[in-house]
Design an enzyme around this catalytic site. Sequence first.
Site, PDB file in Angstrom:
ATOM      1  N   SER A 118       0.596  -1.232   0.106  1.00  0.00           N
ATOM      2  CA  SER A 118       0.131   0.051   0.047  1.00  0.00           C
ATOM      3  C   SER A 118       0.900   1.379  -0.014  1.00  0.00           C
ATOM      4  O   SER A 118       0.605   2.215  -0.539  1.00  0.00           O
ATOM      5  CB  SER A 118      -0.753  -0.044   1.097  1.00  0.00           C
ATOM      6  OG  SER A 118      -0.338  -0.215   2.386  1.00  0.00           O
ATOM      7  N   ASP A 150      -2.579   7.036   9.913  1.00  0.00           N
ATOM      8  CA  ASP A 150      -2.951   6.002  10.619  1.00  0.00           C
ATOM      9  C   ASP A 150      -1.639   5.429  11.125  1.00  0.00           C
ATOM     10  O   ASP A 150      -1.506   4.302  11.735  1.00  0.00           O
ATOM     11  CB  ASP A 150      -3.496   4.909   9.509  1.00  0.00           C
ATOM     12  CG  ASP A 150      -2.715   4.609   8.370  1.00  0.00           C
ATOM     13  OD1 ASP A 150      -1.697   5.226   8.267  1.00  0.00           O
ATOM     14  OD2 ASP A 150      -3.197   3.947   7.406  1.00  0.00           O
ATOM     15  N   HIS A 190       0.837   5.056   6.896  1.00  0.00           N
ATOM     16  CA  HIS A 190       1.059   5.682   5.538  1.00  0.00           C
ATOM     17  C   HIS A 190       1.359   7.259   5.732  1.00  0.00           C
ATOM     18  O   HIS A 190       0.982   7.954   6.415  1.00  0.00           O
ATOM     19  CB  HIS A 190      -0.181   5.365   4.590  1.00  0.00           C
ATOM     20  CG  HIS A 190      -0.698   4.221   4.549  1.00  0.00           C
ATOM     21  ND1 HIS A 190      -1.617   3.577   5.195  1.00  0.00           N
ATOM     22  CD2 HIS A 190      -0.270   3.323   3.548  1.00  0.00           C
ATOM     23  CE1 HIS A 190      -1.795   2.315   4.953  1.00  0.00           C
ATOM     24  NE2 HIS A 190      -0.913   2.157   3.835  1.00  0.00           N
TER      25      HIS A 190
END
Length: 740
Positions: free
Chosen positions: A58, A227, A230
Amino acid sequence: KGHRTCSWLLSDGRFQGYNEWQPYGCMIHKYSKGDFKTCMQYISYWGGRNHFAFVGDSRIRQLYFEFIQHLTDKQVKMYKAHTDLKFSDKRSNILVEFFWNPYVDEYMRGKLNNWVSSKSAPQLVVIGSATWSIKLNNGSEEAIPYYKSNISETCKTVLSKYKKTTKVIWMLQDHVVESKLSPNRSMITNKQIDLYNRAAVENLSVLMMMSMMMMIMRTMMIMIYEDGLHISTGALQIDTQILFNLICNNYMNFDDGSCCTSPENPTTVQIAMAAFFATSLAAAVLIATCRRLNGRSNKNNKNNNKTNNNNNNQSKNMDCPTLISCIAKLGLILLYFFICDRTTFFMKENKYYTHVNFFLPFTYLMILGLFFTESTKQVQVLNRCQTDEWKGWMQIVILIYHLTGASKVLSIYMHIRVMVSAYLFLSAYGHFVYFFNKNDFSFHRLCTVLVRFNLLVVLLCLSMNRPYQFYYFVPLVTFWFIVIFIVMALPPRSSSSMSISSFFWIFLKIVGLAVVVTLLYSSEVFFDQLFLSTSLKPLFVTSDESIHDWRFRWNLDRYSSIYGLLFALALVMAKRFKLIDDSVSDLVASRKVNMLSMALSICGLVGYAVFTSLCNSKEQCNNNNNKKILSYICLRNMMGCARRKFSAFFAWFGKMSLELFIAQYHIWLAADTHGILVLIPSYPVMNLIVTSFVFVCVAHEIKLLTSLLTPVLVPRSRLKLARNVLVLLLLLLIKHLLPF
């Protein structure tokens, strides 16, 4: 190409200025969307592939979304997608792919292996993965050997087979904010990330991108984690700019982007210059060796008569060895210029402006200059000590201005504009005074000044492969000297013995010059016809055959030299009619006139400062410089005590102001003034001290060499002078005819 600087770009860096990212050892260009699209067109034109691939988890997906944001005018939203993604633009022939692969495994190797022998292999592959492995194995260190073996296998069986046309970047994992991680990610600790990064570094032989990790380790101010895992958009933008510089710099050749660029290939002229100076250096070493041996033999010779004869013979032959020695020294200096700014031997960094960076050295040097205040016997208005001082402190301020990139600040820019105008003003004033006192309009005088102004610049144009107009200030002062020489040489000539009525004719000549300048300014067609003529064009165009830079510079200061001539004429007339008297160390006029003049001057200086602070654009402010110049002259000269004092510190710099201005281009600044030369990386203050010391020493040596070589190039003998001029014309003809 540029592999060394590519490693610097990706390996380390720091924040400087107002949160500007500075890679280790090279200059980064800030790409706009237009810049990158132009880069894609260049790559397509040269047969390259606009195909980019991102493979990983991600975090790599974040970078993919930020990357394609620079390829489209639409707003790209990041979203969660555990699947492959693709972006294409047929108009620009761009393909950007993201392959979801959160683990380093056989599946990842299969995807990467598909490109090994494919003609459509990406130009750039960015890979990164670790956090999912940490999460899957619950932070167990027992999983690290498995991660190592997979990375090693990927490197040996796949990545090592890629052609040189494909760049592979492994993104090392950024640190996390452990306190913000959700419970199901709590096992992803910074200790685990460091272990996985170490495994990648030890087992991969591709380019490693550590910049973001280093940023996060050094500061958390712009890294706003939502979070804990990221990174923020600001950090992604910096990462994307790093990739753009990696991809495009070698195609775009931006002056402020030296990362991942190859040095310029040497031209035939540069090779010829190197051969000439190498021969001179060898000859100088040989002569020095022979002198040393002769010196030893002379000491052992007991015959005094023979010793005297040997000494006499050496003194007779002193001119030629000294000349060769000077040429050899000049060759070494030019070699240093070349190494600093045409190779990657020394590092380069971007300029950055802060108020502290500009005003701290400015304040320090101004105070330092005051500590070296001395008295002078010269009490005339604008005496030599005073003009040297004026040129010196102006040159120091201009150097600080260039070093810190302060042109972004309009008020500072406007004050620097005054200083450039003041230099032309002083130059014109000095030429008028010389011609008035010496009445010397000889061809020898003309050539002497031209050589003194242009010797270093001509050598730099040849050795650094730059057009004459690149060193814009020298063409300006040279042009105005030739114009002033012609105007003053036309009858009636100005001299200290001329009649009072002759002043009127001198004034008319200056007015006529102003009319011609106004016509050139008003008519671009007339201007282009004059300066783009076949014989003059090479002197006034840039490397792209454009005359825009010369027109811009010439227009800015078109009247400064004329004001200098008018001021010099007015001063001479005022002395002739006894309106002022600067022959004594007292007031130049009556006390009331002095007080009024000084009050008006202070108002002029303060008014100009207020005016520049209210300006909205450079174009609005550019034509209001000379009032401040006259105000400064008045304040500096109305009082006798002020005329008798000067700063020896500033005057020392003023005597070599031209050499300082030219030399800064390549051995203090870098990348043709767009960056800063780095001799001591990671220590900016120490680097500035060392580079400044070397820079000033080199400029001083160039000043001495110029003074020694000028009489050789411009001898008093008319026959020898004509010979040298013919040789110069022959060399120019050869350079024009042969395809260098």
